[in-house]
Design an enzyme around this catalytic site. Structure first.
Site, PDB file in Angstrom:
ATOM      1  CB  CYS A 225      -0.968  -0.004   1.177  1.00 25.46           C
ATOM      2  SG  CYS A 225      -0.229  -0.340   2.781  1.00 25.46           S
ATOM      3  CB  SER A 258       3.270  -0.280   5.385  1.00 19.39           C
ATOM      4  OG  SER A 258       4.589  -0.377   5.891  1.00 19.39           O
ATOM      5  CG  ASP A 259       6.104   2.765   0.031  1.00 21.72           C
ATOM      6  OD1 ASP A 259       7.264   2.334   0.186  1.00 21.72           O
ATOM      7  OD2 ASP A 259       5.760   3.422  -0.971  1.00 21.72           O
ATOM      8  CD1 TRP A 260      11.845   0.549   3.791  1.00 22.80           C
ATOM      9  CD2 TRP A 260      10.091  -0.462   2.865  1.00 22.80           C
ATOM     10  NE1 TRP A 260      12.102  -0.800   3.766  1.00 22.80           N
ATOM     11  CE2 TRP A 260      11.041  -1.453   3.209  1.00 22.80           C
ATOM     12  CE3 TRP A 260       8.893  -0.873   2.297  1.00 22.80           C
ATOM     13  CZ2 TRP A 260      10.847  -2.813   2.982  1.00 22.80           C
ATOM     14  CZ3 TRP A 260       8.690  -2.220   2.069  1.00 22.80           C
ATOM     15  CH2 TRP A 260       9.647  -3.173   2.403  1.00 22.80           C
ATOM     16  CD  GLN A 279       9.355  -4.468   6.174  1.00 25.70           C
ATOM     17  OE1 GLN A 279      10.338  -3.816   6.553  1.00 25.70           O
ATOM     18  NE2 GLN A 279       9.211  -5.762   6.400  1.00 25.70           N
TER      19      GLN A 279
END
Length: 702
Positions: A225, A258-260, A279
């Site tokens: 996401c 999750s995106d970083w 993440q």
């Protein structure tokens, strides 16, 4: 919700094949689910929490972007994760630098995309990584997006088909593949906080469709996401997107990641929306690491589960999804082991093939006073001047997580973009170049010619050299990267390291073309390019970011060893002002007010002529179409057949493209891509081409 079905055909043989495949997949699913439940029942609460968050930036022992330690007592392997949009991006590993994903989309070749997925998957696994964090499939709504090179163009069906093929190839190597960034992440400007306001119709018919295709047809292990909000809710905390659409409507069985950094802002909201993994995570939620904000899925999630704010069943589902995916892909039984050998020769062969077959010949016409177009170049030519773009040392690539570090060092001094938004210092601002010199490759193709090079910094000197040459080849570059957007699609001023001065690439092309009517412009770019000089130039080749063998691939096309067969995966406008958004939205709200009218749909609906249309691409041969037949089948699909003939002098490949115009009453743009097939024909050969337009390609969201 209802869908209006407008048109269907599946032969009995295809039905039986699909039935057998579905049965085999069902058996694999059943076994993977059972084994996952067995392990899940043995995990402690702390072990479950450990499995749903990363250990923090910089913790991967292999240099990857993410890391989750394993649980040895239950045989759960550690998960090392690497960015891999164009190859393994984890430092100097010996990995192959492949062409950009946008280039792959320009091939319109799902077989080639599968081959690329296989090659990347093999290298990811050989280096010890279990998770491949490529590839993005956000649409080119805004071609000035700095990550356009990481994505697959402006059409959802093309993008979805290419990603589906690549995902299958990668996951067949016992590697988890990722589809990202879900959803509405079509620009970098203010990406951490912007709110993409998108109608449900546009979401379903455009921006979610490539994800849906990939989920249904390739079953990626991970959907990542995005940072941004969608209709007022963070994408990673958005139940309508994750829980309702992805998991319930589409039946996604993998895990949502999750995106970083800062993609997740609320522990309970994220977990209950359906997010399964955070993440990059950290060892302790209550501490920031590496200057990063605090994270959420460690002690905060444990406390939320103990308090009942997040049901224990939700945590179990988060872990179960990961375990069943690892079992189904064979990773639990055969985890990757670091230190494997990469077959660079095989990887570079794939890279060169993909690059050559992705290049798009935009123009190839004889100017006044010339009897023939300049391409392909005659090997007996006496003199060639190569100008600009650091073509003497290598080829450019894009930047950010979707890039790959030059394994033999960067031959070009750091070229920094004017604008760069990277508050956490995650990315290099330097344009990577791979040591694949087009100049050297051109010299190898024409050993009897006098081939000289001019950097372009001295425009007059370059133009004078062009006046004396039989052929002038100008290399023009346009750097794009994660954490930045372009202010304009115009070619930027370039920098010559030796002279330490900038030069105007557009002015250089104009000056050279004025002195040589056999001028060829080669574009190394990550998106569309404006060409105010087009009328003065007889030939233009879009080479994209062509990867580690880009120089050789460019020369193969220029000299006709490979007949160009790429088609544009996005429209090239004449002016920035012709785009749906004259400028990139800079505020907190990104309003997708154009609805369905993006890319070619926008140009068609507004009767604006692009510079080069979506799907455009020339060849060194010619093709003719005849005997078109369109028929509705008993199952609701549409069958299209046409006779294609290679009517030219040499072998070549053509992409047969099928577009549909829906009734005006349903409020659609004039046409949409619904099917295509790429095929190769020898000179003079004819073949009947049969395509099936699935009924889903002829539906609208109501």
């Amino acid at each position: 919700m209802k869908k209006r079905i407008l048109a269907l055909a599946v032969t009995l043989s295809v039905l039986s094949q699909h039935a057998a495949t579905r049965a085999a997949d069902a058996d694999q699913d059943t076994l993977a689910d059972a084994r996952a439940r067995g392990v899940l029942a043995q995990l402690t609460l702390d072990e479950k929490i450990q499995m749903v968050h990363g250990a923090g930036l910089g913790t991967s022992p292999l240099g990857g972007g993410g890391y989750i330690p394993g649980i040895a007592r239950l045989g759960i392997p550690a998960l090392n994760m690497t960015d891999s949009g164009s190859g393994v991006n984890a430092g100097v590993t010996g990995a192959t630098a492949f062409p950009s994903p946008l280039a792959v989309a320009a091939s319109w070749d799902t077989v080639l995309a599968t081959d690329l997925g296989v090659a990347i998957g093999k290298e990811v696994r050989a280096l010890g990584f279990a998770v491949s964090l490529g590839t993005g499939v956000n649409l080119a709504r805004e071609p000035r997006n700095g990550r356009t090179f990481e994505y697959m163009g402006e059409d959802p069906v093309l993008a979805g088909a290419i990603l589906t093929a690549r995902t299958r190839g990668t996951q067949a190597q016992k590697v988890v593949s990722t589809a990202k960034h879900f959803a509405g992440n079509e620009q970098e400007t203010n990406r951490y906080a912007s709110n993409s306001v998108i109608s449900e119709k546009a979401l379903r018919e455009l921006y979610l469709l490539p994800f849906e295709m990939t989920v249904r047809d390739a079953e990626p292990g991970i959907v990542m996401c995005a940072y941004n909000l969608v209709n007022g809710a963070k994408a990673c905390e958005n139940k309508a997107l994750i829980g309702d659409t992805l998991k319930t409507d589409w039946g996604f069985k993998g895990w949502v990641q999750s995106d970083w950094v800062v993609a997740l802002t609320d522990t309970v909201r994220g977990a209950n929306a359906g997010l399964d993994e955070e993440q990059p995570g950290s060892q302790n939620d209550y501490e920031s690491t590496h200057g990063m904000p605090p994270t959420h899925f460690n002690q905060k999630l444990k406390a939320a589960v103990l308090s009942g704010a997040v049901p224990a069943s939700r945590l179990d589902d988060m872990v179960f999804r990961k375990l069943r995916t690892l079992y189904k892909l064979g990773i639990m039984d055969a985890p990757p082991v670091a230190g494997g050998k990469i077959d660079r020769a095989a990887g570079e062969a794939v890279a060169q093939t993909v690059a050559a077959h992705s290049m798009v010949l935009l123009k190839n016409a004889a100017l006044a006073g010339k009897r023939a177009s300049p391409l392909p170049i005659n090997r007996k030519v006496r003199s060639i001047v190569v100008i600009g773009g650091h073509a003497d040392v290598g080829v450019m690539h894009g930047g950010g997580s979707g890039s790959i570090q030059p394994q033999e060092g960067n031959p070009v001094a750091c070229l920094k973009p004017d604008t760069f938004f990277d508050p956490f210092g995650l990315f290099s601002r330097c344009a990577p170049y791979f040591k694949s010199s087009p100049l050297a490759a051109i010299r190898a193709k024409a050993p009897g010619a006098n081939v000289t090079f001019y950097s372009g910094a001295d425009v007059a000197a370059a133009a004078n050299a062009a006046a004396k040459a039989d052929v002038a080849i100008v290399f023009a570059t346009q750097f794009t990267s994660e954490a930045m957007d372009l202010a304009s699609l115009s070619l930027p001023s370039n920098n010559d390291d030796a002279a330490n001065q900038a030069y105007d690439q557009n002015a250089l092309i104009v000056a050279v073309a004025a002195k040589n009517t056999s001028t060829v412009v080669v574009l190394e770019s990550g998106t569309a390019v404006l060409m105010p000089w087009l009328d003065a130039v007889p030939a233009v080749l879009a080479a994209w970011y062509p990867g580690v063998r880009g120089g050789q691939a460019i020369a193969d096309v220029l000299f006709g060893d490979v007949n160009p067969s790429g088609k544009l995966p996005l429209s090239f406008p004449r002016r920035d002002q012709d785009l749906p958004q004259p400028v990139i939205a800079a505020g907190d709200t990104v309003d997708y007010s154009e609805g369905l009218k993006i890319g070619y749909r926008w140009f068609d609906a507004n009767k604006v002529a692009p510079l080069f249309a979506f799907g455009h691409g020339l060849s060194y041969t010619s093709f003719s179409y005849s005997s078109l037949n369109v028929a509705k089948t008993t199952n609701g699909d549409v069958s299209v057949s046409v006779t294609l003939k290679n009517s030219g002098p040499r072998s070549g490949a053509e992409v047969v493209q099928v577009y549909a115009s829906l009734p005006s009453a349903v409020g659609q743009p004039p046409q949409r891509l619904v099917a295509w097939q790429k095929l190769s024909l020898k000179a003079g050969e004819s073949r009947q081409v049969r395509l099936t337009v699935p009924k889903d390609r002829l539906t609208v969201w109501d």
